[in-house]
Motif scaffolding. Structure first.
Motif, mmCIF file in Angstrom:
data_model
loop_
_atom_site.group_PDB
_atom_site.id
_atom_site.type_symbol
_atom_site.label_atom_id
_atom_site.label_comp_id
_atom_site.label_asym_id
_atom_site.label_seq_id
_atom_site.Cartn_x
_atom_site.Cartn_y
_atom_site.Cartn_z
ATOM 1 N N PRO A 140 6.651 -7.278 7.342
ATOM 2 C CA PRO A 140 7.017 -7.426 5.935
ATOM 3 C C PRO A 140 7.465 -6.088 5.359
ATOM 4 O O PRO A 140 7.186 -5.033 5.927
ATOM 5 C CB PRO A 140 5.715 -7.902 5.279
ATOM 6 C CG PRO A 140 4.641 -7.367 6.178
ATOM 7 C CD PRO A 140 5.209 -7.420 7.560
ATOM 8 N N THR A 141 8.165 -6.135 4.250
ATOM 9 C CA THR A 141 8.656 -4.920 3.623
ATOM 10 C C THR A 141 7.924 -4.651 2.317
ATOM 11 O O THR A 141 7.323 -5.550 1.722
ATOM 12 C CB THR A 141 10.160 -5.021 3.344
ATOM 13 O OG1 THR A 141 10.411 -6.151 2.498
ATOM 14 C CG2 THR A 141 10.944 -5.169 4.636
ATOM 15 N N ALA A 142 7.995 -3.395 1.881
ATOM 16 C CA ALA A 142 7.448 -2.972 0.590
ATOM 17 C C ALA A 142 5.971 -3.308 0.428
ATOM 18 O O ALA A 142 5.531 -3.752 -0.631
ATOM 19 C CB ALA A 142 8.257 -3.589 -0.550
ATOM 20 N N VAL A 143 5.178 -3.087 1.485
ATOM 21 C CA VAL A 143 3.738 -3.300 1.371
ATOM 22 C C VAL A 143 3.101 -2.079 0.709
ATOM 23 O O VAL A 143 3.701 -1.006 0.600
ATOM 24 C CB VAL A 143 3.099 -3.554 2.753
ATOM 25 C CG1 VAL A 143 3.747 -4.746 3.427
ATOM 26 C CG2 VAL A 143 3.187 -2.324 3.648
ATOM 27 N N GLY A 168 5.257 5.442 -2.967
ATOM 28 C CA GLY A 168 3.956 5.562 -3.611
ATOM 29 C C GLY A 168 2.849 4.856 -2.866
ATOM 30 O O GLY A 168 1.673 4.973 -3.235
ATOM 31 N N GLY A 169 3.194 4.118 -1.803
ATOM 32 C CA GLY A 169 2.194 3.443 -0.991
ATOM 33 C C GLY A 169 1.511 4.410 -0.029
ATOM 34 O O GLY A 169 1.812 5.607 0.005
ATOM 35 N N GLN A 170 0.606 3.876 0.774
ATOM 36 C CA GLN A 170 -0.204 4.705 1.668
ATOM 37 C C GLN A 170 0.014 4.295 3.123
ATOM 38 O O GLN A 170 -0.034 3.108 3.450
ATOM 39 C CB GLN A 170 -1.685 4.567 1.335
ATOM 40 C CG GLN A 170 -2.607 5.378 2.224
ATOM 41 C CD GLN A 170 -2.482 6.872 1.996
ATOM 42 O OE1 GLN A 170 -2.805 7.372 0.934
ATOM 43 N NE2 GLN A 170 -2.011 7.601 2.999
ATOM 44 N N VAL A 171 0.215 5.281 3.983
ATOM 45 C CA VAL A 171 0.333 5.060 5.423
ATOM 46 C C VAL A 171 -0.817 5.783 6.103
ATOM 47 O O VAL A 171 -1.014 6.994 5.911
ATOM 48 C CB VAL A 171 1.671 5.574 5.967
ATOM 49 C CG1 VAL A 171 1.760 5.326 7.481
ATOM 50 C CG2 VAL A 171 2.838 4.917 5.253
ATOM 51 N N LEU A 172 -1.589 5.048 6.917
ATOM 52 C CA LEU A 172 -2.725 5.604 7.636
ATOM 53 C C LEU A 172 -2.455 5.581 9.135
ATOM 54 O O LEU A 172 -1.803 4.662 9.643
ATOM 55 C CB LEU A 172 -3.993 4.787 7.352
ATOM 56 C CG LEU A 172 -4.360 4.502 5.896
ATOM 57 C CD1 LEU A 172 -5.578 3.594 5.848
ATOM 58 C CD2 LEU A 172 -4.619 5.792 5.159
#
Length: 239
Positions: free
Chosen positions: A29-32, A56-60
């Motif tokens: 999916p996009t824009a999570v 502005g999202g977070q990548v772990l």
């Protein structure tokens, strides 16, 4: 098909990276809001995952140990055990597990942890390379011209074990696509269609083929014999 062994980790690196990247993007999916690269290693694929996170999202990135060379400083790198993720319930939207699933001591426990940390409508994607006995169909060219959908589901039960594991972990829907890795191909349809069954393809393309072309497809399905090949399986589970 039954009786597979894990392929070397390098199978998921160059020259297979373009196919792997495209295959992952097709089912993500996009824009999570929040995404996790589980078993990220040095973070070679984390930048691909970041393309699915809105600004502005977070990548772990989580692995047992995170090397100093790991990826981009914009991501959050966490040294942790996948069997006990240090994350609260329902905090993730998308989880990738690339070339790591087969290394987990208790994959069932890892899937349960991922399911716990995913929000409603969240997705988990597992990508692993294997040596498998498969039936690569030699479809007539018209099949590749007529098929316009995303890569079809894997035929012959390929990926069935991954789908079952995802469903048993509480994922309401699970699917799997399969791609030939040998020879390397950048086009996902060229890599996936030979491993699809005619019964899955026919409902979408048979009406676009002549009787002679349909007969050729049926003959290709019936004539093929199993052989060992390097295969990429991409399984998707949705909450």
């Amino acid at each position: 098909m039954a009786g597979f062994i894990q392929a070397p980790l390098s199978e998921l690196h160059a020259p297979y990276a373009p196919l792997l990247q495209t295959a992952l993007h097709l089912v993500s999916p996009t824009a999570v809001h929040t995404a996790l690269d589980l078993g990220c290693g040095p973070g070679l694929k984390t930048a691909w995952l970041a393309q699915h996170v809105h600004p502005g999202g977070q990548v772990l990135g989580i692995d047992r140990s995170i090397p100093q060379s790991a990826g981009d400083a914009h991501y959050a790198w966490i040294a942790a055990d996948a069997h006990a993720l240090p994350l609260a319930r329902a905090t993730l939207d998308l989880v990738w597990c690339v070339a790591a699933y087969t290394f987990f001591e208790r994959p069932t426990a890892v899937l349960a942890e991922v399911r716990r940390t995913l929000r409603p409508q969240g997705s988990m994607i597992i990508a692993s390379a294997y040596q498998l006995w498969v039936r690569p169909r030699e479809w007539p060219p018209v099949v590749f011209e007529a098929w316009r959908a995303v890569p079809p589901p894997a035929g012959d039960g390929l990926g069935a074990a991954l789908e079952t594991a995802l469903r048993n972990a509480g994922f309401g829907a699970a699917t799997c696509s399969a791609y030939l890795l040998d020879p390397p191909m950048d086009d996902p349809l060229r890599a996936a269609l030979p491993l699809a069954a005619w019964d899955d393809l026919a409902p979408q393309i048979a009406t676009h083929l002549t009787p002679q072309e349909r007969a050729a497809c049926q003959a290709a399905e019936e004539a093929v014999e199993p052989e060992p090949r390097s295969v990429l399986l991409v399984a998707v589970g949705h909450c």
